[in-house]
Design a protein around this motif. Structure first.
Motif, PDB file in Angstrom:
ATOM      1  N   GLU A   1     -27.440  -8.178 -19.246  1.00 31.39           N
ATOM      2  CA  GLU A   1     -27.718  -7.813 -20.699  1.00 31.39           C
ATOM      3  C   GLU A   1     -29.102  -8.489 -21.119  1.00 31.39           C
ATOM      4  O   GLU A   1     -29.175  -9.551 -20.875  1.00 31.39           O
ATOM      5  CB  GLU A   1     -26.656  -8.293 -21.500  1.00 31.39           C
ATOM      6  CG  GLU A   1     -25.412  -7.318 -21.731  1.00 31.39           C
ATOM      7  CD  GLU A   1     -25.782  -6.136 -22.250  1.00 31.39           C
ATOM      8  OE1 GLU A   1     -26.365  -5.916 -23.159  1.00 31.39           O
ATOM      9  OE2 GLU A   1     -24.842  -5.353 -21.934  1.00 31.39           O
ATOM     10  N   GLY A   2     -30.272  -7.597 -21.259  1.00 33.04           N
ATOM     11  CA  GLY A   2     -31.608  -8.346 -21.408  1.00 33.04           C
ATOM     12  C   GLY A   2     -31.852  -8.915 -19.961  1.00 33.04           C
ATOM     13  O   GLY A   2     -32.174  -8.357 -19.041  1.00 33.04           O
TER      14      GLY A   2
ATOM     15  N   VAL B   1     -24.211 -10.627 -17.130  1.00 31.05           N
ATOM     16  CA  VAL B   1     -22.926 -10.957 -18.163  1.00 31.05           C
ATOM     17  C   VAL B   1     -21.830 -10.101 -17.464  1.00 31.05           C
ATOM     18  O   VAL B   1     -21.818  -8.804 -17.037  1.00 31.05           O
ATOM     19  CB  VAL B   1     -23.228 -10.532 -19.510  1.00 31.05           C
ATOM     20  CG1 VAL B   1     -21.843 -10.667 -20.365  1.00 31.05           C
ATOM     21  CG2 VAL B   1     -24.193 -11.432 -20.009  1.00 31.05           C
ATOM     22  N   LEU B   2     -20.733 -10.935 -17.267  1.00 30.30           N
ATOM     23  CA  LEU B   2     -19.444 -10.111 -16.646  1.00 30.30           C
ATOM     24  C   LEU B   2     -18.506  -9.984 -17.659  1.00 30.30           C
ATOM     25  O   LEU B   2     -18.250 -10.992 -18.500  1.00 30.30           O
ATOM     26  CB  LEU B   2     -18.928 -11.116 -15.505  1.00 30.30           C
ATOM     27  CG  LEU B   2     -19.314 -11.771 -14.248  1.00 30.30           C
ATOM     28  CD1 LEU B   2     -18.441 -12.282 -13.182  1.00 30.30           C
ATOM     29  CD2 LEU B   2     -20.177 -10.607 -13.649  1.00 30.30           C
ATOM     30  N   VAL B   3     -17.929  -8.399 -17.759  1.00 29.81           N
ATOM     31  CA  VAL B   3     -17.204  -8.274 -18.497  1.00 29.81           C
ATOM     32  C   VAL B   3     -15.956  -7.509 -17.974  1.00 29.81           C
ATOM     33  O   VAL B   3     -16.115  -6.791 -17.141  1.00 29.81           O
ATOM     34  CB  VAL B   3     -17.643  -7.448 -19.600  1.00 29.81           C
ATOM     35  CG1 VAL B   3     -18.342  -8.185 -20.762  1.00 29.81           C
ATOM     36  CG2 VAL B   3     -18.468  -6.151 -19.218  1.00 29.81           C
ATOM     37  N   GLU B   4     -14.958  -7.620 -18.691  1.00 27.15           N
ATOM     38  CA  GLU B   4     -13.673  -6.904 -18.378  1.00 27.15           C
ATOM     39  C   GLU B   4     -13.504  -5.336 -18.742  1.00 27.15           C
ATOM     40  O   GLU B   4     -13.496  -5.218 -20.117  1.00 27.15           O
ATOM     41  CB  GLU B   4     -12.493  -7.516 -18.601  1.00 27.15           C
ATOM     42  CG  GLU B   4     -11.108  -6.962 -17.772  1.00 27.15           C
ATOM     43  CD  GLU B   4     -10.074  -7.671 -18.247  1.00 27.15           C
ATOM     44  OE1 GLU B   4      -9.838  -8.615 -19.101  1.00 27.15           O
ATOM     45  OE2 GLU B   4      -8.701  -6.899 -18.192  1.00 27.15           O
TER      46      GLU B   4
ATOM     47  N   GLY C   1     -16.369   0.087 -27.196  1.00 25.46           N
ATOM     48  CA  GLY C   1     -17.528  -0.601 -26.548  1.00 25.46           C
ATOM     49  C   GLY C   1     -18.195   0.047 -25.513  1.00 25.46           C
ATOM     50  O   GLY C   1     -18.953  -0.480 -24.846  1.00 25.46           O
ATOM     51  N   TRP C   2     -18.076   1.300 -25.417  1.00 25.26           N
ATOM     52  CA  TRP C   2     -18.682   2.518 -24.437  1.00 25.26           C
ATOM     53  C   TRP C   2     -19.160   3.538 -25.001  1.00 25.26           C
ATOM     54  O   TRP C   2     -18.250   3.874 -25.970  1.00 25.26           O
ATOM     55  CB  TRP C   2     -17.958   2.380 -23.081  1.00 25.26           C
ATOM     56  CG  TRP C   2     -18.853   2.460 -21.791  1.00 25.26           C
ATOM     57  CD1 TRP C   2     -19.852   1.805 -21.361  1.00 25.26           C
ATOM     58  CD2 TRP C   2     -18.590   3.412 -20.771  1.00 25.26           C
ATOM     59  NE1 TRP C   2     -20.301   2.012 -20.233  1.00 25.26           N
ATOM     60  CE2 TRP C   2     -19.645   3.135 -19.705  1.00 25.26           C
ATOM     61  CE3 TRP C   2     -17.795   4.438 -20.413  1.00 25.26           C
ATOM     62  CZ2 TRP C   2     -19.892   3.877 -18.916  1.00 25.26           C
ATOM     63  CZ3 TRP C   2     -18.085   5.171 -19.498  1.00 25.26           C
ATOM     64  CH2 TRP C   2     -19.063   5.219 -18.573  1.00 25.26           C
ATOM     65  N   ASP C   3     -19.779   4.437 -24.200  1.00 20.57           N
ATOM     66  CA  ASP C   3     -20.074   5.831 -24.573  1.00 20.57           C
ATOM     67  C   ASP C   3     -19.359   6.768 -24.332  1.00 20.57           C
ATOM     68  O   ASP C   3     -18.809   6.764 -23.288  1.00 20.57           O
ATOM     69  CB  ASP C   3     -21.428   6.210 -23.975  1.00 20.57           C
ATOM     70  CG  ASP C   3     -22.005   7.474 -24.630  1.00 20.57           C
ATOM     71  OD1 ASP C   3     -21.491   7.787 -25.539  1.00 20.57           O
ATOM     72  OD2 ASP C   3     -23.014   8.016 -23.907  1.00 20.57           O
ATOM     73  N   SER C   4     -18.612   7.614 -25.446  1.00 22.60           N
ATOM     74  CA  SER C   4     -17.369   8.424 -25.024  1.00 22.60           C
ATOM     75  C   SER C   4     -18.222   9.529 -24.323  1.00 22.60           C
ATOM     76  O   SER C   4     -17.056  10.080 -23.567  1.00 22.60           O
ATOM     77  CB  SER C   4     -16.840   8.919 -26.330  1.00 22.60           C
ATOM     78  OG  SER C   4     -17.736   9.248 -27.425  1.00 22.60           O
TER      79      SER C   4
ATOM     80  N   LYS D   1     -20.182  -4.418 -26.157  1.00 17.62           N
ATOM     81  CA  LYS D   1     -20.909  -2.978 -26.167  1.00 17.62           C
ATOM     82  C   LYS D   1     -21.748  -3.005 -24.930  1.00 17.62           C
ATOM     83  O   LYS D   1     -22.514  -3.700 -24.602  1.00 17.62           O
ATOM     84  CB  LYS D   1     -21.575  -2.475 -27.506  1.00 17.62           C
ATOM     85  CG  LYS D   1     -20.731  -2.451 -28.883  1.00 17.62           C
ATOM     86  CD  LYS D   1     -21.593  -1.342 -29.710  1.00 17.62           C
ATOM     87  CE  LYS D   1     -20.550  -1.145 -30.989  1.00 17.62           C
ATOM     88  NZ  LYS D   1     -20.674  -2.470 -31.938  1.00 17.62           N
ATOM     89  N   ILE D   2     -21.257  -1.969 -24.028  1.00 18.56           N
ATOM     90  CA  ILE D   2     -22.143  -1.748 -22.906  1.00 18.56           C
ATOM     91  C   ILE D   2     -22.780  -0.253 -22.971  1.00 18.56           C
ATOM     92  O   ILE D   2     -22.234   0.588 -23.129  1.00 18.56           O
ATOM     93  CB  ILE D   2     -21.001  -1.631 -21.644  1.00 18.56           C
ATOM     94  CG1 ILE D   2     -20.198  -2.886 -21.715  1.00 18.56           C
ATOM     95  CG2 ILE D   2     -21.738  -1.669 -20.481  1.00 18.56           C
ATOM     96  CD1 ILE D   2     -21.147  -4.391 -21.083  1.00 18.56           C
ATOM     97  N   SER D   3     -24.040  -0.600 -22.372  1.00 18.11           N
ATOM     98  CA  SER D   3     -24.691   0.819 -22.733  1.00 18.11           C
ATOM     99  C   SER D   3     -25.283   1.043 -21.257  1.00 18.11           C
ATOM    100  O   SER D   3     -26.061   2.250 -20.907  1.00 18.11           O
ATOM    101  CB  SER D   3     -25.785   0.663 -23.510  1.00 18.11           C
ATOM    102  OG  SER D   3     -26.521  -0.320 -23.337  1.00 18.11           O
ATOM    103  N   GLU D   4     -25.359   0.187 -20.246  1.00 20.43           N
ATOM    104  CA  GLU D   4     -25.818   0.588 -18.972  1.00 20.43           C
ATOM    105  C   GLU D   4     -25.285   1.425 -18.212  1.00 20.43           C
ATOM    106  O   GLU D   4     -23.884   1.573 -18.115  1.00 20.43           O
ATOM    107  CB  GLU D   4     -25.823  -1.018 -18.080  1.00 20.43           C
ATOM    108  CG  GLU D   4     -26.822  -1.951 -17.896  1.00 20.43           C
ATOM    109  CD  GLU D   4     -26.522  -2.554 -17.087  1.00 20.43           C
ATOM    110  OE1 GLU D   4     -27.163  -2.744 -15.939  1.00 20.43           O
ATOM    111  OE2 GLU D   4     -25.618  -3.500 -17.004  1.00 20.43           O
ATOM    112  N   PRO D   5     -25.861   2.493 -17.472  1.00 24.32           N
ATOM    113  CA  PRO D   5     -25.271   3.535 -16.599  1.00 24.32           C
ATOM    114  C   PRO D   5     -24.570   2.726 -15.488  1.00 24.32           C
ATOM    115  O   PRO D   5     -23.718   3.124 -14.712  1.00 24.32           O
ATOM    116  CB  PRO D   5     -26.185   4.426 -16.109  1.00 24.32           C
ATOM    117  CG  PRO D   5     -27.485   3.786 -16.802  1.00 24.32           C
ATOM    118  CD  PRO D   5     -27.276   2.428 -17.619  1.00 24.32           C
TER     119      PRO D   5
END
Ligand code: TYD
Ligand code: MG
Length: 455
Positions: free
Chosen positions: A300-301, A305-308, A327-330, A362-366
């Motif tokens: 992130e930036g 960052v680790l997320v579950e 939190g993710w793109d549908s 919220k995660i937007s990374e592919p």
């Protein structure tokens, strides 16, 4: 010389020198219209005319200038998102849902900037000064040299700022401001635009930094912060789920620093406190390995960052199975499901699919694709991944697992938090990197077969 008129068919675009009732090109009736040439559009008087303006100085690209002066608030999460402190005479927009904590964040920020030596004026259009003071007391900030005002009339606010000459003015919120030269209600698009324009131009001319607070509205009753995004130097969004205590300040535009930088805060009884190690916090609620839970090592930036990622797959009672995402793109989820079905033969038809990013992130990374696929498979097969494993990688429509940036940083962060194995794209060699055992996969089929024994 008078320009020749041109006639064009509005159906097929064929052009003619004179009008006719039927187009020879496509056979349409009544589709031919006269086209007005560009050079004669509009009366000549409406242009700037022949009067000369003053010529402006032009410089080359090589001219160097000192970087803009900045002030640090001492809240490192805030300073980093601003790109390394507050830039003098910059205009910043802070958007977010009502009640997410914007006023709290900015009051705390105002106090820290005031303590750092800036003259700070905080104008509240939503709350009375007494209310703001009460909040300040609750946050333990009543001693901070911040000047308070409760006003919505823009003319009065600008007059006050003119005499007070602060270094930083905070306007909470832009939707409550009212400019008397615009004939529409406060909160309407034209009022919000006019107020933001007046405030940002004033700020640039007088060398004052200005922070505008903007509410994000779902109903569209009042104009959202999007209408002023282009007028300001920096756009920050304050996000988080109501039920969670985590709040994320994210820069989506920054003329003075990297965009997509995040600052992580925790909402406590005594205001927002900074979270300097977000990974530990996001993973703190994690227990024993459960099916459907996969840890994603994201960026992130400038920070890893680790997320579950949590997935739940269950037989659907509906004819149209549910796909719910938090939190993710549908659309991205639909894509992963399609790739799993088309390339690996794993169907989710007749199954409800729920996907959640833990902690309100919220995660937007592919790069999260592979972690999502792993969570979905783990939930579907009811088989948990080993506890000490992190996953990252992008999935293409062909089913290939594509390499992502900053592999080293992702692995280092995972290692720091006690993980020992990483499932990663093929760009890296199998083996030991940053003290982590890596297992590489070139495509989804190989991954599915090896990790879940399915496919
Ligand atoms: P606020 O800053 O008023 O939100 P906004 O300006 O974005 O509308 O914050 C409102 C919420 O924050 C409110 O529901 C209560 C919570 N809160 C705390 O939990 N602790 C605190 O110390 C403060 C001041 C607020
Ligand atoms: Mg508020």
């Amino acid at each position: 010389m008078a320009k020749k008129a041109i006639f064009k068919c509005s159906e097929c675009g064929a052009s003619y020198t004179k009008w006719s009732g039927r187009c020879d090109g496509c056979g349409a009736w009544n589709s031919i219209e006269e086209e007005v040439p560009l050079s004669t559009a509009g009366p000549a008087k409406k242009t700037l005319g022949a009067m000369k303006g003053r010529s402006i100085p032009l410089t080359d690209l090589g001219t160097t200038e000192a970087p803009p002066p900045r002030t640090m608030s001492g809240m490192s999460e805030l300073d980093r998102v601003l790109g390394g402190g507050l830039v003098d005479a910059s205009a910043i927009l802070v958007g977010g849902d009502p009640g997410i904590g914007k006023s709290t964040l900015l009051l705390q920020g105002a106090a820290r900037f005031a303590e750092a030596g800036l003259k700070v004026v905080y104008i509240s259009g939503e709350e009375a000064s007494a209310q703001v003071r009460m909040r300040a007391q609750r946050l333990g900030l009543s001693h901070a040299p911040v000047l308070l005002g409760a006003e919505t009339n823009l003319r009065d606010i600008l007059t006050t700022l003119e005499t007070e000459k602060p270094d930083l003015a905070i306007i909470d919120s832009i939707q409550t401001m009212w400019a008397d030269h615009v004939e529409s209600a406060p909160g309407s698009v034209s009022q919000v635009r006019a107020a933001a324009h007046e405030l940002t131009t004033f700020a640039k001319q007088r060398g004052m930094a200005v922070i505008l607070v903007g509410h994000v509205t779902k109903e569209g009753q009042i104009a959202g912060p999007r209408v002023v995004e282009h007028m300001v130097d920096t756009v920050l969004y304050f996000e988080g789920e109501r039920g969670h205590q985590f709040r994320i300040l994210r820069s989506v535009k920054n003329r003075f620093g990297p965009a997509d930088e995040i600052g992580v805060f925790e909402m406590t009884g005594g205001g927002l406190s900074e979270v300097s190690n977000p990974s530990a916090l996001f993973l703190s609620e994690r227990g024993e390995p459960t099916p459907g839970s996969v840890v994603f090592s994201g960026i992130e930036g400038t920070r890893p960052v680790l997320v579950e990622m949590q997935a739940l797959v269950a037989p659907s009672p509906h004819s149209q199975p549910r796909r719910a995402v938090v939190g993710w793109d549908s659309a991205r989820l639909a894509m992963i499901l399609a790739v799993l079905e088309a390339r690996c033969g794993i169907a989710f038809a007749g199954l409800d699919v729920y996907l959640n990013v833990a902690g309100g992130m919220k995660i937007s990374e592919p790069a999260a694709d592979l972690a999502v696929a792993a969570a979905l498979l783990s939930a579907r097969e009811d088989a948990a991944l080993p506890k000490d494993t992190v996953v990252f990688g992008e999935i293409s429509l062909s089913g290939a697992i594509r390499p992502v940036g900053q592999t080293e940083n992702r692995l280092k962060e995972a290692q720091k938090l006690g993980f020992s194995t990483a499932i990663v794209p093929n760009a890296k060699k199998d083996g030991d990197t940053a003290g982590m055992q890596t297992r590489t996969f070139a495509d989804l089929t190989g991954f599915v077969g090896d990790i879940f024994g399915a496919g």
